[in-house]
Design a protein around this motif. Structure first.
Motif, mmCIF file in Angstrom:
data_model
loop_
_atom_site.group_PDB
_atom_site.id
_atom_site.type_symbol
_atom_site.label_atom_id
_atom_site.label_comp_id
_atom_site.label_asym_id
_atom_site.label_seq_id
_atom_site.Cartn_x
_atom_site.Cartn_y
_atom_site.Cartn_z
ATOM 1 N N GLU A 35 84.686 71.657 -18.636
ATOM 2 C CA GLU A 35 83.146 71.950 -19.709
ATOM 3 C C GLU A 35 83.035 71.401 -20.890
ATOM 4 N N ARG A 36 84.237 70.893 -21.415
ATOM 5 C CA ARG A 36 83.633 70.198 -22.627
ATOM 6 C C ARG A 36 84.292 68.026 -22.374
ATOM 7 N N THR A 37 83.553 67.498 -23.028
ATOM 8 C CA THR A 37 84.209 66.635 -22.917
ATOM 9 C C THR A 37 85.433 66.099 -23.125
ATOM 10 N N PHE A 38 86.151 64.534 -23.509
ATOM 11 C CA PHE A 38 87.362 64.318 -23.762
ATOM 12 C C PHE A 38 86.693 64.662 -25.469
ATOM 13 N N ASP A 39 85.939 63.865 -25.955
ATOM 14 C CA ASP A 39 86.040 64.649 -27.936
ATOM 15 C C ASP A 39 86.032 65.825 -28.165
ATOM 16 N N GLU A 40 84.558 66.535 -27.690
ATOM 17 C CA GLU A 40 84.523 67.837 -27.591
ATOM 18 C C GLU A 40 86.483 69.099 -26.747
ATOM 19 N N ALA A 74 88.758 68.021 -30.317
ATOM 20 C CA ALA A 74 87.861 68.837 -31.620
ATOM 21 C C ALA A 74 88.513 70.080 -31.005
ATOM 22 N N PHE A 75 88.255 70.831 -29.531
ATOM 23 C CA PHE A 75 89.049 71.941 -29.720
ATOM 24 C C PHE A 75 89.882 72.299 -29.978
ATOM 25 N N ARG A 80 91.808 74.988 -32.913
ATOM 26 C CA ARG A 80 92.259 76.184 -32.062
ATOM 27 C C ARG A 80 94.414 75.951 -32.941
ATOM 28 N N LEU A 81 94.197 74.865 -32.600
ATOM 29 C CA LEU A 81 96.324 75.055 -32.213
ATOM 30 C C LEU A 81 96.677 74.537 -34.030
ATOM 31 N N LYS A 82 95.540 74.060 -35.020
ATOM 32 C CA LYS A 82 96.519 73.579 -35.952
ATOM 33 C C LYS A 82 96.570 74.821 -36.972
ATOM 34 N N PRO A 83 95.459 76.063 -37.397
ATOM 35 C CA PRO A 83 95.900 77.364 -37.674
ATOM 36 C C PRO A 83 97.272 77.952 -37.171
ATOM 37 N N LEU A 126 97.728 64.188 -30.902
ATOM 38 C CA LEU A 126 97.449 65.093 -31.333
ATOM 39 C C LEU A 126 98.100 66.051 -32.294
ATOM 40 N N CYS A 127 99.672 65.647 -31.891
ATOM 41 C CA CYS A 127 100.601 66.516 -32.103
ATOM 42 C C CYS A 127 100.369 65.719 -34.287
ATOM 43 N N ARG A 128 99.922 64.808 -34.226
ATOM 44 C CA ARG A 128 100.012 63.961 -35.696
ATOM 45 C C ARG A 128 98.897 64.801 -36.669
ATOM 46 N N ASP A 129 97.512 65.148 -35.894
ATOM 47 C CA ASP A 129 96.593 65.283 -35.986
ATOM 48 C C ASP A 129 97.007 66.899 -36.337
#
Length: 284
Positions: free
Chosen positions: A109-114, A117-118, A122-125, A165-168
């Motif tokens: 469903e989602r491109t790499f960049d999309e 961002a998803f 979702r995971l930062k909170p 991704l972890c660092r973000d």
């Protein structure tokens, strides 16, 4: 490093008390926990009794799988995050301060960049709530090419990609580092040598079937660590030791052969494989 037991990974269904008895009998210093089950046990007894179970077995809590549906519809996320706060508070009370989630290496469903961002959205909170409760959060990258074939969009499937991704997501976020996934993602020893303890939250060890090219390996067909010698378990453990890794190391063989064994035989074989691995790496 902690030799850690997850009975479900070798085909054994067990309560926490049963798993702790198994760990004590077969020389494991830690046990993974199912936090919803622990919450039920606490309701029936107390937090103190759960802590006492670990103390009597001479074991530490290992990892708990993230018990919320973080990838479901947006409208459900507030309720899921509220549940997570309760679970994280309980985890801190029993000293189980490592949790993990799997990040799938593709999307239709989602491109790499999309998709990136998803995952941040979702995971930062999730990471922030866990940090408030002194919990570390590990993300597992899934390596084999066979899982990406036929999919519309590839996503993160390497160690370095997952570290980005972890660092973000926050300072309490690192890797669930699985030896088999590192191998099938064409990980290198030089990259592994750059890791420090803060980069790694949880570790799974295993081996790969012999005679199968790396890009033809199948995700749910693996072996106990050291069983075939395709994966260099001694060198991998030495790398973990060199980075000062201080968390659980759990055998995850995904082996139909092991799963078919009687529980005591599966435990014996797994214990012997883990002890041989430690000895081969020269780690006490």
């Amino acid at each position: 490093m902690l030799k850690n037991l997850n009975p479900g990974m070798i085909g054994i269904h067990a309560t926490l008390a049963e798993a702790l008895d198994m760990a004590a009998q077969y020389g494991f210093g830690g046990v993974d926990v199912n936090l919803p089950d622990v919450a039920e046990l606490v309701r029936e007894t107390s937090v103190g009794e759960v802590r006492a179970l670990f103390a009597r077995a001479g074991c530490r809590p290992g990892n708990w799988g993230l018990p919320i549906k973080w990838h479901d519809s947006e409208r459900d996320q507030a309720a899921e995050l509220a549940r997570l706060r309760r679970y994280a508070a309980l985890a801190r009370e029993i000293g189980a301060q490592r949790t993990t989630a799997v990040v799938m290496p593709w999307s239709d469903e989602r491109t790499f960049d999309e998709n990136y961002a998803f995952h941040v959205e979702r995971l930062k909170p999730v990471a922030e709530i866990l940090a408030e409760h002194d919990c570390r959060f590990g993300l597992e990258f899934i390596g084999p090419e066979t899982l990406r074939q036929g999919k519309k969009h590839a996503f993160i499937y390497t160690m370095d990609g997952m570290l980005a991704l972890c660092r973000d997501l926050g300072p309490n976020v690192g890797l669930l580092l699985d030896l088999w996934h590192w191998y099938t993602s064409h990980g290198t020893w030089d990259n592994l040598a750059r890791l420090v303890n803060d980069d790694v939250v949880n570790v799974h060890v295993n081996d790969a079937p012999a005679g199968v090219p790396v890009d033809e390996q199948i995700d749910n067909e693996r072996c106990l660590p050291g069983e075939t010698g395709v994966l260099d378990i001694a060198r991998f453990l030495k790398a973990l030791d060199a980075m000062g890794y201080d968390g659980p190391v759990t055998a995850e063989p995904f082996s139909a052969r092991v799963n078919a064994l009687a529980p005591q035989d599966a435990l014996r074989e797994t214990s012997e494989a883990m002890h041989r691995a430690w000895a081969s790496a020269g780690i006490a």
